[in-house]
Design a protein around this motif. Sequence first.
Motif, short mmCIF file in Angstrom:
data_model
loop_
_atom_site.label_atom_id
_atom_site.label_comp_id
_atom_site.label_asym_id
_atom_site.label_seq_id
_atom_site.Cartn_x
_atom_site.Cartn_y
_atom_site.Cartn_z
N PHE A 83 20.98 -21.48 41.74
CA PHE A 83 20.41 -20.89 40.52
C PHE A 83 21.54 -20.29 39.66
N ALA A 84 22.43 -19.55 40.30
CA ALA A 84 23.55 -18.93 39.57
C ALA A 84 24.48 -19.99 39.01
N ALA A 85 24.68 -21.06 39.77
CA ALA A 85 25.57 -22.12 39.30
C ALA A 85 25.00 -22.79 38.05
N GLU A 86 23.67 -23.03 38.06
CA GLU A 86 23.04 -23.64 36.89
C GLU A 86 23.12 -22.69 35.69
N LEU A 87 22.95 -21.39 35.97
CA LEU A 87 23.03 -20.39 34.91
C LEU A 87 24.43 -20.37 34.29
N GLU A 88 25.44 -20.45 35.14
CA GLU A 88 26.81 -20.47 34.63
C GLU A 88 27.08 -21.74 33.83
N GLN A 89 26.51 -22.84 34.31
CA GLN A 89 26.72 -24.11 33.62
C GLN A 89 26.04 -24.09 32.25
N VAL A 90 24.84 -23.57 32.19
CA VAL A 90 24.08 -23.56 30.94
C VAL A 90 24.73 -22.64 29.91
N THR A 91 25.20 -21.49 30.38
CA THR A 91 25.70 -20.48 29.42
C THR A 91 27.21 -20.55 29.22
N GLY A 92 27.91 -21.14 30.18
CA GLY A 92 29.37 -21.11 30.09
C GLY A 92 29.98 -19.77 30.46
N HIS A 93 29.17 -18.84 30.99
CA HIS A 93 29.70 -17.54 31.40
C HIS A 93 29.66 -17.41 32.92
N ARG A 94 30.68 -16.76 33.47
CA ARG A 94 30.66 -16.46 34.90
C ARG A 94 29.80 -15.23 35.15
N VAL A 95 29.07 -15.25 36.24
CA VAL A 95 28.22 -14.10 36.56
C VAL A 95 28.82 -13.23 37.66
N GLY A 96 30.06 -13.55 38.05
CA GLY A 96 30.75 -12.67 38.99
C GLY A 96 30.21 -12.75 40.41
N LEU A 97 29.83 -13.96 40.85
CA LEU A 97 29.39 -14.14 42.24
C LEU A 97 30.60 -14.02 43.16
N ARG A 98 30.53 -13.11 44.09
CA ARG A 98 31.63 -12.92 45.03
C ARG A 98 31.18 -13.32 46.42
N ARG A 99 31.98 -14.14 47.09
CA ARG A 99 31.60 -14.70 48.38
C ARG A 99 32.47 -14.17 49.51
#
Lengths: 402, 402
Positions: A83-99
């Motif tokens: 979900f976060a990856a699609e969000l980043e792809q759609v918006t072009g912004h990183r959401v700061g997911l830390r693994r």
Amino acid sequence: MPAKGVLVAVTADVIIAGGGVIGTAIAWRAAAAGLDVVLADPARGDGASLVAAGMLAPVSEALFGEGALLRVNLLALDRFPSFAAELEQVTGHRVGLRREGTLAVAYDAGDYAALMRLTAFRRSAGLDAEELDSRACRKLESFLTPDVHGGVLFPGDWSVDNRRYAAALREAAAAAGVRVVPDRVTAVLTAGGTDVAGGADGAGGLVRGVALASGGEIGSARVVVAAGSWSGAVDGLPAALRSAVRPVKGQLLRLKHPDGMPPVLTHTIRATVRGADVYLVPRADGEVIVGATQEERGPDLTVTAGATHDLLHDAMSVLPVTSELILAETCAGLRPGTPDNGPIVGEAGPCGLLLATGHYRNGILMSAATADAAVACLTGRAPAPEWEPFGPGRFLAGEGAR
Amino acid sequence: MPAKGVLVAVTADVIIAGGGVIGTAIAWRAAAAGLDVVLADPARGDGASLVAAGMLAPVSEALFGEGALLRVNLLALDRFPSFAAELEQVTGHRVGLRREGTLAVAYDAGDYAALMRLTAFRRSAGLDAEELDSRACRKLESFLTPDVHGGVLFPGDWSVDNRRYAAALREAAAAAGVRVVPDRVTAVLTAGGTDVAGGADGAGGLVRGVALASGGEIGSARVVVAAGSWSGAVDGLPAALRSAVRPVKGQLLRLKHPDGMPPVLTHTIRATVRGADVYLVPRADGEVIVGATQEERGPDLTVTAGATHDLLHDAMSVLPVTSELILAETCAGLRPGTPDNGPIVGEAGPCGLLLATGHYRNGILMSAATADAAVACLTGRAPAPEWEPFGPGRFLAGEGAR
């Protein structure tokens, strides 16, 4: 915004009341599924979502014995990265997911015993956990106090920058065509013009739209109430559901590194300091979030001296260098709590009403999976079976509904 | 504001560089004495004066053995009430002068021994002091912890609301005809166009005006540098004076009572908690100021997690109910410190230059008496003899000036 008392001819396939991460995630996915969506929120991004650490951890101490809640949390954790990856792809912004994972540390022997019980529970749920002695903890996080008794690394517990995530969701929703009405939904309206609040039967009527604080109305046969801790303030919901959601106050701190100081933290730290829980969550931009209190004080958003002291004290106890960080912000938010700590996701009351609230401390974590479930309901599909125990019906027994 | 590089034809009888309480008090009194005054400050009210507790106490632990400083502090304390009364009369605003006195409390036996030494010193200076046991302290302030070892009431130590006081000074200055230039003085200019910074002789030349950061100039034969901890940044001052003033960082907290809570404090509390000093100053409007750190960090204005923790911890140690107060603001200011902890008030360097800076922790207390001294110099009279030891000359021995 319409003038007070003026009825508005706006209509939509679905109206979403509440622009936090839950409401905005639903709005985005519903619009992406082809629905015409209106999102109503008076102060977008002013809810609990912005006062959150963004930890993506499916199990906390509160969950012992809550097997159904664990299963829906695991579903949510599993769904989040794509979900976060699609969000980043759609918006072009990183959401700061830390693994990097979460390092849980125990300050004294009593804290360590509690951590071992939690670890056994997490392992029984199939989650990875690696026990570490004090020295091994400090190898991972060199600024930890040597006084730490021991710890456990949970490599699958991630974190996301809640503010970046919320901003990206808003942008994605707008790009998908969601129309935003900057107003508060005061009531869900049903056919015949009566709402069912206070009525003995919470299941009556057909949804025909919502009333707004400004006096306007928006017409729609489907309404999603995703108003977080304010969900209980929406007229037209069955009374038992309105009273099932209560605000649970959380205070947290945003710290920053002074210029030139290298990052003091890599992993999220969850510490238990003589029985008190505190977490420290590092962000890519150098912020460290310290949280959070859990206070039953109703809709009170004041920042208190005592909570600030306690958070700083506990953080400095496990990570003494915290004292050198800049105190950039102190803030308070209201989480939507429920009697059984579980979310309320599903249809209830008048036909066409959907609830997506009560996510308590896990709103960010559950946002992606909740959006899936809500869009399934809105498009005539069945949500994942993990949601079945979390329908509104469990609070409506006394009202004879659902 | 003039464009960069443009010379301005403004002239004045006297230019005051610095719009904190010292500069503004001088400006007001100089204008009231008939002088044509220009006050230059880029961010009025943004200095140490706004980050102050406003305690009017002539003696602190730092002053043991500093007899001359004690005498000028007593002069300042004696002058303050009539100055404040005139200020209130002129502006019609209350400045929040509180005459309840200060209750000094000691947390443990070691703290109490130190308090007894301070008390003996204050009595030797002619100041009233009333020793109180723990129970008597709690009769005065019922929210004090019973753990307090004992205390002393200093009935002559008052306080003023520093923000109200600063605002009233600005209003009085404007009403008296002071012209405000919202710009920073970068240099004192001397006849011939050269400044004396870096020169071996700090006494050369005749003042002819000031240069501003915007590039403009203002002409005047008399300049008062009252720029607080930034005084050392003004070119044209003798080098030894520029290096004599350093910023000493202080962090403090502004707490507020939640709605409906009665005031938790009547007197100013000065507490020593296991050797650490903290004060709590109540305001008429329900604020409680908690301060203050003393940090040698240069011109750093960051609010740190450690200082906030320590202030809260010490305040809660003596007044546990502090934890229930709202943390309304955390702030940091820079006090102008000097090598001997004394202010720098008097003429120095080029003819026409007057300094009024270096007031360290006592800027509010000394503001009235400093204005008297400065206006005496500006009008050809002699300041009170208590000021004699605090001329700039004491730092100029190596430069052969004064």
